[in-house]
Design a protein around this motif. Structure first.
Motif, PDB file in Angstrom:
ATOM      1  N   SER A  29      -4.971   0.605  -5.040  1.00  0.00           N
ATOM      2  CA  SER A  29      -5.908   0.491  -4.218  1.00  0.00           C
ATOM      3  C   SER A  29      -7.176   1.200  -4.963  1.00  0.00           C
ATOM      4  N   LYS A  30      -7.148   1.968  -5.725  1.00  0.00           N
ATOM      5  CA  LYS A  30      -8.203   2.939  -6.195  1.00  0.00           C
ATOM      6  C   LYS A  30      -8.561   2.545  -7.625  1.00  0.00           C
ATOM      7  N   GLY A  45       0.836  -1.312  -0.200  1.00  0.00           N
ATOM      8  CA  GLY A  45      -0.084   0.153   0.059  1.00  0.00           C
ATOM      9  C   GLY A  45       0.921   1.372   0.210  1.00  0.00           C
ATOM     10  N   SER A  46       0.295   2.470  -0.581  1.00  0.00           N
ATOM     11  CA  SER A  46       1.087   3.740  -0.346  1.00  0.00           C
ATOM     12  C   SER A  46       1.244   3.933   0.791  1.00  0.00           C
ATOM     13  N   ASN A  47       0.506   3.648   1.835  1.00  0.00           N
ATOM     14  CA  ASN A  47       0.481   4.085   3.223  1.00  0.00           C
ATOM     15  C   ASN A  47       2.266   3.633   3.610  1.00  0.00           C
ATOM     16  N   ARG A  91      -3.206  -4.748  -1.473  1.00  0.00           N
ATOM     17  CA  ARG A  91      -2.121  -3.730  -0.597  1.00  0.00           C
ATOM     18  C   ARG A  91      -0.960  -3.839  -1.595  1.00  0.00           C
ATOM     19  N   TYR A 115      -5.332  14.364   3.126  1.00  0.00           N
ATOM     20  CA  TYR A 115      -5.399  13.189   3.568  1.00  0.00           C
ATOM     21  C   TYR A 115      -4.879  12.981   5.014  1.00  0.00           C
ATOM     22  N   ASN A 161      -7.264  14.332  -1.851  1.00  0.00           N
ATOM     23  CA  ASN A 161      -8.281  13.843  -0.893  1.00  0.00           C
ATOM     24  C   ASN A 161      -8.419  14.323   0.389  1.00  0.00           C
ATOM     25  N   ASP A 189       1.390  12.802  -3.605  1.00  0.00           N
ATOM     26  CA  ASP A 189       0.394  11.533  -3.356  1.00  0.00           C
ATOM     27  C   ASP A 189      -0.560  11.528  -4.520  1.00  0.00           C
ATOM     28  N   CYS A 240      -1.106  16.286  -1.871  1.00  0.00           N
ATOM     29  CA  CYS A 240      -1.970  15.364  -2.235  1.00  0.00           C
ATOM     30  C   CYS A 240      -2.688  15.802  -3.685  1.00  0.00           C
ATOM     31  N   THR A 286      -0.785   4.134  -5.966  1.00  0.00           N
ATOM     32  CA  THR A 286      -1.279   2.905  -5.507  1.00  0.00           C
ATOM     33  C   THR A 286      -2.185   2.108  -6.667  1.00  0.00           C
ATOM     34  N   ALA A 294      -2.559   9.142  -5.512  1.00  0.00           N
ATOM     35  CA  ALA A 294      -3.784   7.813  -5.339  1.00  0.00           C
ATOM     36  C   ALA A 294      -4.750   8.005  -6.445  1.00  0.00           C
ATOM     37  N   TYR A 295      -4.920   9.228  -7.055  1.00  0.00           N
ATOM     38  CA  TYR A 295      -6.091   9.174  -7.837  1.00  0.00           C
ATOM     39  C   TYR A 295      -5.680   9.709  -9.193  1.00  0.00           C
TER      40      TYR A 295
HETATM   41  C1  LIG Z   1      -6.595   5.775  -0.675  1.00  0.00           C
HETATM   42  C2  LIG Z   1      -5.347   6.667  -0.515  1.00  0.00           C
HETATM   43  C3  LIG Z   1      -4.178   6.244  -0.261  1.00  0.00           C
HETATM   44  C4  LIG Z   1      -4.097   4.724  -0.580  1.00  0.00           C
HETATM   45  O1  LIG Z   1      -3.519   3.916   0.402  1.00  0.00           O
HETATM   46  P1  LIG Z   1      -3.114   2.616   0.179  1.00  0.00           P
HETATM   47  O2  LIG Z   1      -2.191   2.122   1.282  1.00  0.00           O
HETATM   48  O3  LIG Z   1      -2.183   2.311  -1.131  1.00  0.00           O
HETATM   49  O4  LIG Z   1      -4.339   1.532  -0.046  1.00  0.00           O
HETATM   50  C5  LIG Z   1      -3.205   7.046  -0.684  1.00  0.00           C
HETATM   51  N1  LIG Z   1      -3.231   8.251  -0.537  1.00  0.00           N
HETATM   52  C6  LIG Z   1      -4.439   8.956  -0.484  1.00  0.00           C
HETATM   53  C7  LIG Z   1      -4.526  10.341  -0.465  1.00  0.00           C
HETATM   54  C8  LIG Z   1      -5.412   8.073  -0.508  1.00  0.00           C
HETATM   55  O5  LIG Z   1      -6.716   8.495  -0.609  1.00  0.00           O
END
Ligand SMILES: *Cc1c(COP(=O)(O)O)cnc(C)c1O
Length: 357
Positions: free
Chosen positions: A219-220, A92-94, A228, A118, A165, A190, A161, A217, A192-193
């Motif tokens: 994830s989206k 995951g990017s986290n 992950r 975020y 988000n 960041d 970001c 990521t 993510a989107y």
């Molecule tokens: C959803 C999101 C992530 C994604 O986190 P993962 O750990 O990759 O699932 C990262 N940064 C932002 C701003 C997000 O909204």
């Protein structure tokens, strides 16, 4: 508060997490609403059987095949050449954000973010003992540079970001370039989107901006929140630094193999992304027709505001089987673009609320 001898600064904290409720329409965590088709599931399952047979061995610590595939995906989608040496992958990017704070943050160091944004950025900052400095965004949620640039100049990490988000706001590459010019720290974008935006990615700036890191990521847009898999694009120098803080064999062989398979069907997924963008436009128009203010979004969600208490509206929607996100900004709620049926249901319930008023 725990009775265990934990760090005093953590003792009173609450764990991060969106409230999850068992409702019919879940539009609260910005996931891709489409589950994976049977052909893809069979293909990955076959691959995973092979991987499991060899699971007595540690995975490739360098995740080289995956990083090469990620580089190819970026090369194809951004018209800029990348190779595996510029890519890093983690759970995951986290996890990647945490690795960056372990490397660049710490006691006596600071990170800056532009809020609302975020909420994991300040949390990871605080957990790593990095001072968090928040700069408020303009009323339309654009980033505005403060008159006094001292804090920005001295920050060790500048977090941007984009699309942001929870607002959906896009930051221009000019602004990111400007921030890189002002600060002596690492600029972290960041993205993510990113797939939901038509704008050029910050990865196209990397060649001329050595202290830039772009975090992404699966994830989206990829619909792989459950797998992950996050990744970073940056200089090979930066990636060599990350190896100092990553845990041994941090990325499981199952994750690596699944992500490689997913990247093979990236072009299929772009159809879903196009659909979700069209839904975003449609939902925004409908919200405006009902009298809501809608923030400009380049992501797969919309932040909207009415003339009523957002907590009241949130509860009403939950009672009607629709879960959206109250991100703690007075008056505003965030809704993720789901399937057409889910979005219609959300809009229909919202209409009932508006008309009851
Ligand atoms: C959803 C999101 C992530 C994604 O986190 P993962 O750990 O990759 O699932 C990262 N940064 C932002 C701003 C997000 O909204």
């Amino acid at each position: 508060m725990s009775n265990l001898p934990i760090r005093p600064d953590l003792a009173a904290k609450k764990p991060y997490g969106a409230p999850q409720l068992n409702v019919e329409v879940k539009l609260n965590t910005n996931e891709n609403p489409f589950s994976h088709d049977e052909a893809f599931v069979s293909q990955v399952s076959a691959k995973l059987q092979e991987v499991l047979r060899n699971a007595n061995r540690y995975p490739d610590p360098e995740a080289l095949e995956l990083r090469s595939r990620l580089a190819a995906y970026l090369t194809a989608t951004t018209a800029t050449n990348f190779d595996a040496n510029q890519l890093w992958a983690a759970n995951g990017s986290n996890e990647i954000l945490q690795q960056l704070f372990q490397l660049f943050g710490g006691p006596g160091r600071s990170a800056i973010g532009f809020e609302p944004s975020y909420s994991m950025h300040p949390i990871i900052s605080q957990v790593s003992h990095t001072e968090w400095v928040a700069i408020e965004r303009a009323e339309n949620f654009d980033i505005e540079l403060p008159a006094d640039l001292t804090a920005l100049k001295n920050a060790n990490l500048v977090m941007v970001c984009s699309p942001n988000n929870p607002t959906g706001t896009l930051s221009t590459l000019d602004l990111i370039s400007k921030l890189h010019e002002i600060t002596t720290g690492l600029v972290v974008v960041d993205e993510a989107y990113a797939e939901f935006s038509q704008a050029k990615s910050a990865v196209t700036l990397l060649e001329s901006h050595p202290r830039l890191a772009v975090v992404r990521t699966m994830s989206k847009a990829f619909g792989f929140a459950g797998v992950r898999l996050g990744y970073l694009v940056g200089s090979n120098d930066l990636i060599n630094c990350i190896r100092l803080v990553r845990l041994p064999y941090h990325l499981s062989s199952l994750t690596q193999a699944t992500a490689v398979q997913a990247l093979e069907q990236a072009s299929e997924l772009s159809k879903q992304v196009e659909f979700l963008i069209a839904e975003r436009v449609r939902i925004a128009v409908e919200l405006q027709k009902m009298g809501f203010t809608v923030a400009d979004s380049s992501a797969n969600f919309l932040l909207f505001k009415g003339s009523f208490n957002q907590g009241k509206l949130w509860s009403f929607l939950v009672d009607q089987g629709v879960l959206v996100r109250d991100v703690g900004i007075s008056g505003w709620l965030r809704v993720t673009c789901g399937t057409a049926i889910e979005n219609d249901k959300f809009l229909a319930k919202l209409k009932i609320f508006v008309e009851q008023k």
